[in-house]
Write an enzyme that holds these catalytic residues in place. Structure first.
Site, PDB file in Angstrom:
ATOM      1  N   LYS A 193      -1.650  18.619  -4.598  1.00  0.00           N
ATOM      2  CA  LYS A 193      -1.114  20.359  -3.995  1.00  0.00           C
ATOM      3  C   LYS A 193       0.154  20.462  -4.706  1.00  0.00           C
ATOM      4  CE  LYS A 193       0.693  20.803   0.550  1.00  0.00           C
ATOM      5  NZ  LYS A 193       0.536  20.803   1.735  1.00  0.00           N
ATOM      6  N   LYS A 246      -5.825  21.244  -4.347  1.00  0.00           N
ATOM      7  CA  LYS A 246      -4.629  23.107  -3.461  1.00  0.00           C
ATOM      8  C   LYS A 246      -4.020  22.985  -3.835  1.00  0.00           C
ATOM      9  CE  LYS A 246      -2.990  23.935   0.929  1.00  0.00           C
ATOM     10  NZ  LYS A 246      -1.746  22.497   1.984  1.00  0.00           N
TER      11      LYS A 246
HETATM   12  C1  PBG Z   1       1.372  21.208   5.651  1.00  0.00           C
HETATM   13  C2  PBG Z   1       0.793  22.354   4.537  1.00  0.00           C
HETATM   14  C3  PBG Z   1       0.303  23.139   4.359  1.00  0.00           C
HETATM   15  C4  PBG Z   1      -0.738  24.296   3.985  1.00  0.00           C
HETATM   16  C5  PBG Z   1      -2.275  22.691   4.317  1.00  0.00           C
HETATM   17  N1  PBG Z   1      -0.819  22.063   4.898  1.00  0.00           N
HETATM   18  C6  PBG Z   1       2.029  24.376   3.759  1.00  0.00           C
HETATM   19  C7  PBG Z   1       3.080  23.957   2.756  1.00  0.00           C
HETATM   20  O1  PBG Z   1       2.341  22.347   2.448  1.00  0.00           O
HETATM   21  O2  PBG Z   1       3.684  24.396   2.496  1.00  0.00           O
HETATM   22  C8  PBG Z   1      -1.023  25.196   3.747  1.00  0.00           C
HETATM   23  C9  PBG Z   1      -2.511  25.520   3.757  1.00  0.00           C
HETATM   24  C10 PBG Z   1      -2.959  26.991   3.326  1.00  0.00           C
HETATM   25  O3  PBG Z   1      -2.068  27.921   2.633  1.00  0.00           O
HETATM   26  O4  PBG Z   1      -3.870  27.976   3.646  1.00  0.00           O
HETATM   27  N2  PBG Z   1       2.275  20.571   3.997  1.00  0.00           N
END
Ligand code: PBG
Length: 326
Positions: A193, A246
């Site tokens: 991520k 992601k």
């Molecule tokens: C929580 C999380 C996030 C997303 C999914 N789980 C936000 C982040 O890490 O700031 C983002 C999903 C999206 O942008 O569709 N940590």
């Protein structure tokens, strides 16, 4: 002269016969936002046609998904109140826990419910864990993540998806689940991520922007791809059942690399910013929304993903049904 390429393109029948990438509605997951309260369906400004629903109205979103052929959903919770420890995230009467019980009662096993395991939607500072001073304390956060995971498992989740990016959390969650007899509960880990500007609209949807600083201490630097393999390898070794990359569209090379280095199923999350970009481009009349949805979904599977999490899951499923892709 050989005209093989042209012979294979001459009509729809042979094009679909010779296709290299196949899509199925079974591989799609639709994210949904569930908000504490009653009779709520609030539009998310930065994500046209996406809503925050209270649990009593979430059935509408589920029914629309089912209608389109999507049966798998990823739930994000928006609590009434936030605090330093994100206590609503693991309470038995937390927003996600209540929604899980309610949906289970109405839909049984007709739907597959995956839940987000993270703290940023529940902490008043908006970071993904427990703070010591200005930094998130990795090890202390692990015990909280385990509590969240257990409470979701007890409330009826089918799969858990930790998105916090703390080191060691897959193992901590796995041990907590096994310790309570949830040995069969799968973990889909946000293994790779990146710290990304593409999460902007989500943070508006989930009211989870960090109150100070950013997430670069725990999310990945977008210059790196070897690091992705390290993260994926660590989560696989800790017991993840499915790995995730992601965001998706700017990271197709990362999806391909992870695909080539693991035998686990691989999910890609086409995040909020990818959704909003397509919506905005289409609203301006510059680009064709439907064709963009189709082409980007196919490109993510073509790069090696087995599973796609997308706010366009319904539209993609309908496009597969019509035979426009897949
Ligand atoms: C929580 C999380 C996030 C997303 C999914 N789980 C936000 C982040 O890490 O700031 C983002 C999903 C999206 O942008 O569709 N940590």
């Amino acid at each position: 002269m050989i005209k093989r390429a042209r012979r294979l393109r001459q009509d729809a029948a042979i094009r679909s016969l010779a296709r290299e990438t196949r899509l199925s509605s079974d591989s799609l997951i639709l994210p949904l936002f569930v908000k504490e309260g009653e009779n709520i369906k609030t539009p998310i400004d930065a994500m046209p046609e996406q809503f925050q629903f209270s649990a009593d109205r979430l059935g509408q979103a589920i029914d629309e998904g089912l209608e389109a052929g999507v049966k798998k959903f990823l739930l994000f919770g928006l609590p009434e109140k936030k605090d330093a420890f994100g206590s609503d995230a693991y309470g038995e009467n937390g927003v996600v826990q209540k929604a899980l019980r309610r949906l289970r009662e109405s839909y049984g096993k007709e739907i597959y419910l995956i839940t987000d395991i993270c703290m940023c939607e529940y902490t008043d500072h908006g970071h993904c864990g427990i703070l010591h001073g200005d930094t998130v304390n990795n090890d202390e956060t692990l015990s909280y993540l385990s509590l969240i995971a257990l409470s979701h498992a007890r409330a009826g989740a089918d799969m858990l998806a930790p998105s916090d990016m703390m080191d060691g959390r897959v193992l901590a969650i796995r041990q907590a689940l096994d310790g309570e007899g949830f040995n069969d509960m799968p973990i889909m880990s946000y293994a790779v991520k990146y710290a990304s500007a593409f999460y902007g609209p989500f943070r508006q949807a989930a009211d989870s922007a960090p109150a100070f600083g950013d997430r670069r201490g725990y999310q990945m630097d977008f210059h790196n791809v070897r690091e992705a393999l390290k993260e994926a390898g660590a989560d696989e070794a800790e017991g993840a059942d499915i790995l995730m990359v992601k965001p998706a569209l700017s990271y197709l090379d990362v999806i391909l690399s992870v695909r080539e280095n693991t035998n686990l199923p691989l999910a890609a999350y086409s995040v909020s910013g990818e959704y909003s970009m397509i919506k905005a481009a289409a609203a301006s009349g510059f680009l064709d929304e439907y064709r963009l949805i189709c082409e980007s979904a196919v490109s993510i599977f073509r790069s090696g993903a087995d599973i796609l999490i997308s706010y366009f899951a319904k539209e993609i499923s309908e496009a597969i049904r019509r035979g426009d892709i897949g």
